[in-house]
Each structure stands twice: as structure tokens, then as C-alpha cells.
Design a protein around this motif. Structure first.
Motif, PDB file in Angstrom:
ATOM      1  N   CYS A 150     -24.356  29.613  31.741  1.00  0.00           N
ATOM      2  CA  CYS A 150     -23.296  28.857  31.063  1.00  0.00           C
ATOM      3  C   CYS A 150     -23.934  27.963  30.005  1.00  0.00           C
ATOM      4  O   CYS A 150     -24.653  27.015  30.337  1.00  0.00           O
ATOM      5  CB  CYS A 150     -22.500  28.023  32.066  1.00  0.00           C
ATOM      6  SG  CYS A 150     -21.642  29.002  33.323  1.00  0.00           S
ATOM      7  N   SER A 152     -23.292  26.559  25.696  1.00  0.00           N
ATOM      8  CA  SER A 152     -22.619  26.566  24.407  1.00  0.00           C
ATOM      9  C   SER A 152     -23.332  25.563  23.509  1.00  0.00           C
ATOM     10  O   SER A 152     -23.697  24.467  23.949  1.00  0.00           O
ATOM     11  CB  SER A 152     -21.138  26.188  24.556  1.00  0.00           C
ATOM     12  OG  SER A 152     -20.527  26.049  23.279  1.00  0.00           O
ATOM     13  N   GLN A 154     -22.092  23.825  21.287  1.00  0.00           N
ATOM     14  CA  GLN A 154     -21.275  22.629  21.113  1.00  0.00           C
ATOM     15  C   GLN A 154     -21.483  21.610  22.233  1.00  0.00           C
ATOM     16  O   GLN A 154     -21.162  20.429  22.076  1.00  0.00           O
ATOM     17  CB  GLN A 154     -19.787  23.007  21.050  1.00  0.00           C
ATOM     18  CG  GLN A 154     -19.371  23.726  19.778  1.00  0.00           C
ATOM     19  CD  GLN A 154     -19.801  25.185  19.752  1.00  0.00           C
ATOM     20  OE1 GLN A 154     -20.154  25.738  20.795  1.00  0.00           O
ATOM     21  NE2 GLN A 154     -19.767  25.805  18.583  1.00  0.00           N
ATOM     22  N   ASP A 155     -22.029  22.080  23.383  1.00  0.00           N
ATOM     23  CA  ASP A 155     -22.222  21.165  24.517  1.00  0.00           C
ATOM     24  C   ASP A 155     -23.443  20.264  24.342  1.00  0.00           C
ATOM     25  O   ASP A 155     -23.548  19.235  25.017  1.00  0.00           O
ATOM     26  CB  ASP A 155     -22.372  21.964  25.821  1.00  0.00           C
ATOM     27  CG  ASP A 155     -21.079  22.667  26.192  1.00  0.00           C
ATOM     28  OD1 ASP A 155     -20.017  22.224  25.728  1.00  0.00           O
ATOM     29  OD2 ASP A 155     -21.139  23.663  26.946  1.00  0.00           O
ATOM     30  N   LYS A 158     -22.660  16.781  23.142  1.00  0.00           N
ATOM     31  CA  LYS A 158     -21.779  16.121  24.094  1.00  0.00           C
ATOM     32  C   LYS A 158     -22.540  15.649  25.325  1.00  0.00           C
ATOM     33  O   LYS A 158     -22.278  14.572  25.859  1.00  0.00           O
ATOM     34  CB  LYS A 158     -20.650  17.060  24.516  1.00  0.00           C
ATOM     35  CG  LYS A 158     -19.735  17.487  23.383  1.00  0.00           C
ATOM     36  CD  LYS A 158     -18.683  18.464  23.876  1.00  0.00           C
ATOM     37  CE  LYS A 158     -17.792  18.955  22.743  1.00  0.00           C
ATOM     38  NZ  LYS A 158     -16.793  19.945  23.224  1.00  0.00           N
ATOM     39  N   THR A 159     -23.474  16.477  25.794  1.00  0.00           N
ATOM     40  CA  THR A 159     -24.184  16.172  27.041  1.00  0.00           C
ATOM     41  C   THR A 159     -25.492  15.440  26.813  1.00  0.00           C
ATOM     42  O   THR A 159     -26.012  14.789  27.719  1.00  0.00           O
ATOM     43  CB  THR A 159     -24.477  17.461  27.809  1.00  0.00           C
ATOM     44  OG1 THR A 159     -25.295  18.325  26.991  1.00  0.00           O
ATOM     45  CG2 THR A 159     -23.177  18.196  28.143  1.00  0.00           C
ATOM     46  N   TYR A 166     -31.024  23.667  30.093  1.00  0.00           N
ATOM     47  CA  TYR A 166     -30.096  24.708  30.533  1.00  0.00           C
ATOM     48  C   TYR A 166     -30.808  25.885  31.198  1.00  0.00           C
ATOM     49  O   TYR A 166     -30.178  26.635  31.944  1.00  0.00           O
ATOM     50  CB  TYR A 166     -29.278  25.221  29.337  1.00  0.00           C
ATOM     51  CG  TYR A 166     -28.186  24.280  28.899  1.00  0.00           C
ATOM     52  CD1 TYR A 166     -26.913  24.355  29.448  1.00  0.00           C
ATOM     53  CD2 TYR A 166     -28.429  23.318  27.930  1.00  0.00           C
ATOM     54  CE1 TYR A 166     -25.904  23.493  29.045  1.00  0.00           C
ATOM     55  CE2 TYR A 166     -27.428  22.447  27.514  1.00  0.00           C
ATOM     56  CZ  TYR A 166     -26.172  22.541  28.079  1.00  0.00           C
ATOM     57  OH  TYR A 166     -25.181  21.667  27.676  1.00  0.00           O
TER      58      TYR A 166
END
Length: 268
Positions: A150, A152, A154-155, A158-159, A166
Motif C-alpha cells: 500500500c 501512494s 500523495q501520502d 501527508k504522513t 514503506y
């Protein structure tokens, strides 16, 4: 990184094998001294999510039960194929550059040349994008895991996590002797293979990859300048001649007649 598929070398005729081998040699000669590359051969346990899809849609007739049975049979055969082993092949290359902006067009040009050369060999290939490369590394870092990757782009903002977060395994430890390691709940070992032989069979790599187990074989290849290669060969021949003389002296000291001793000289 470019993923490529098999070619029917082993079942080809002798003439076709010669042509394939010559084409493969020309492909390898494309990489000069400034372009190191790596060939990766990865065998891993297959899971239910196979790259092969079976989809026989139902129809408005009385044969849907037959379609469902046939679909289930095909899915079982896919799961059992190759003894449950998925075999993937990759070529990874890199080059020195001062910045990403400088490296990108050069890498794209090399990528186009590599895929074009593979196409001329009749080998389907596809370049991996950033997410696909991360998914490949995630699979290597999580052996045997059925958990989907999982991720992205775009994450990331944000994270606050990086790409390494990851793909990192839950744990990584090494034995005291340095021969084995443990990733998560799986244990593994790394072996370095140096082959010193008068000749090599074209079945060498195939025999390694035919193992019905999860294994990764990496070939790190760096082209050598012709002048340097000649110096290396001359140095190796001198070493072999020295070994020959030493073995002959040992035989004489042991009482053997020197005229009866034959040790092959290195071929020039």
C-alpha cells in the motif's frame, strides 16, 4: 530497472541457439565501462494474486455452471504451475551524474536502447516506474508475506514518511558468524559465488534457477577497458604458470620422474 521475460533458448535448434547467444552477447556489449548494470533473477512463492487473470463472464444460457467449473480449474492450474514458484527477471543500470536533472535524460536514453535491444532479441520487456520498483523491494524485504503493498506518492507529504519507511521490514537481524540473517519471521543466507573453470555450460544459470524454492540470484557486471582486461589475463596466466612450476617441484621432491609429469599449460 527493466523487467523482461524468457526466450525459448533451451528448446531451440542449435543454429537458433547460436543466433540467440550471439544476440545476447551483442546486448551485453552495449554496456561500456561507464555503465555498470545488474541482472537479477528472483524466484518467489506465488500467492493467489497472480499476474495471470482468468475471467469467463456468465451468459444468459444454461452453461454458467460449466463456465464456473472451468474457471476454477484454470485458477488451480495457475496456482500449481512451476511448483508454486513465480520467476521474474530484471536488469538494473546506473550511471554517474551531478544531479537528477542531468541523469534523467541519459537514463531514459539508455532505457530506450535496452528495451529496443531486447525487442530485437524477441524478448518482451517493460520498464518499471517508481512505485513498481518500490513494490519489488517491498516483496524482497517481506518474504512470504501476503500483505499487499500500500503506497501512494500523495501520502508522503501527508504522513511525513519516506519511501524507505514503506518498504522496511518489521525486523532485520544478522547471526554472529555473519552467514545468515533474519527478516521478519523468515531466515535466509547470502552466498558469493566465484567460478574458476576452464569452461562454462550455458545451463549454469538455468540449473540455479530451476531450484523449486525462493531464491534470488544477482549478477553484478562491470565492463573492463580492453587494455586493462589484457593486463588481467596476462597476470592470471603468470599466476597459473607459477602454480604449474610449484606443483612440478613438489612432484620431484616426492620422487616422481619429471618426464612422467604432465600439467596442462594455460592456453593463450
Amino acid at each position: 530497472t527493466v523487467e523482461y521475460e524468457d526466450i525459448n533458448y533451451s528448446v531451440a535448434s542449435t543454429e537458433d541457439q547460436t543466433a540467440i547467444f550471439g544476440g545476447w552477447s551483442s546486448f551485453l556489449n552495449y554496456f561500456d565501462t561507464s555503465l555498470p548494470f545488474q541482472l537479477s533473477f528472483i524466484n518467489r512463492r506465488s500467492h493467489s494474486r497472480s499476474k495471470y487473470r482468468v475471467n469467463i463472464p456468465p451468459a444468459q444460457d444454461s452453461f454458467n455452471s460449466v463456465r464456473a467449473e472451468f474457471t476454477g480449474m484454470l485458477k488451480n492450474q495457475i496456482a500449481k504451475s512451476n511448483n508454486g514458484i513465480e520467476r521474474s527477471k530484471y536488469i538494473t543500470f546506473g550511471l554517474p551524474a551531478g544531479s537528477i536533472g542531468e541523469a534523467r535524460p541519459r537514463l531514459e536514453r539508455v532505457e530506450a536502447d535496452v528495451t529496443g535491444n531486447l525487442k530485437r532479441l524477441g524478448v518482451p520487456s517493460e520498464a518499471l516506474d517508481g512505485r513498481e520498483r518500490l513494490a519489488l523491494l517491498h516483496g524482497q524485504m517481506h518474504p512470504g508475506s501476503r500483505e499487499a503493498f500500500c503506497f501512494s506518492w500523495q501520502d508522503i507529504p501527508k504522513t511525513g514518511m519516506g519511501t524507505k519507511d514503506y518498504i522496511a521490514p518489521s525486523g532485520l537481524s544478522f547471526s554472529q558468524d555473519g552467514k545468515t540473517f533474519r527478516v521478519g519471521d523468515h531466515s535466509g543466507a547470502v552466498s558469493f559465488l566465484q567460478i574458476l573453470a576452464p569452461e562454462l555450460t550455458d545451463r549454469l544459470l538455468a540449473d540455479l534457477l530451476d531450484l523449486n524454492d525462493a531464491v534470488t540470484v544477482n549478477l553484478h557486471i562491470q565492463s573492463i577497458d580492453q587494455a586493462q582486461a589484457i593486463k588481467n589475463i596476462k597476470r592470471k596466466m603468470s599466476d597459473l604458470q607459477k602454480m604449474t612450476i610449484e606443483e612440478q617441484k613438489k612432484a620431484v621432491r616426492s620422487g616422481y620422474d619429471l618426464s612422467l609429469i604432465h600439467i596442462s599449460e594455460p592456453t593463450r
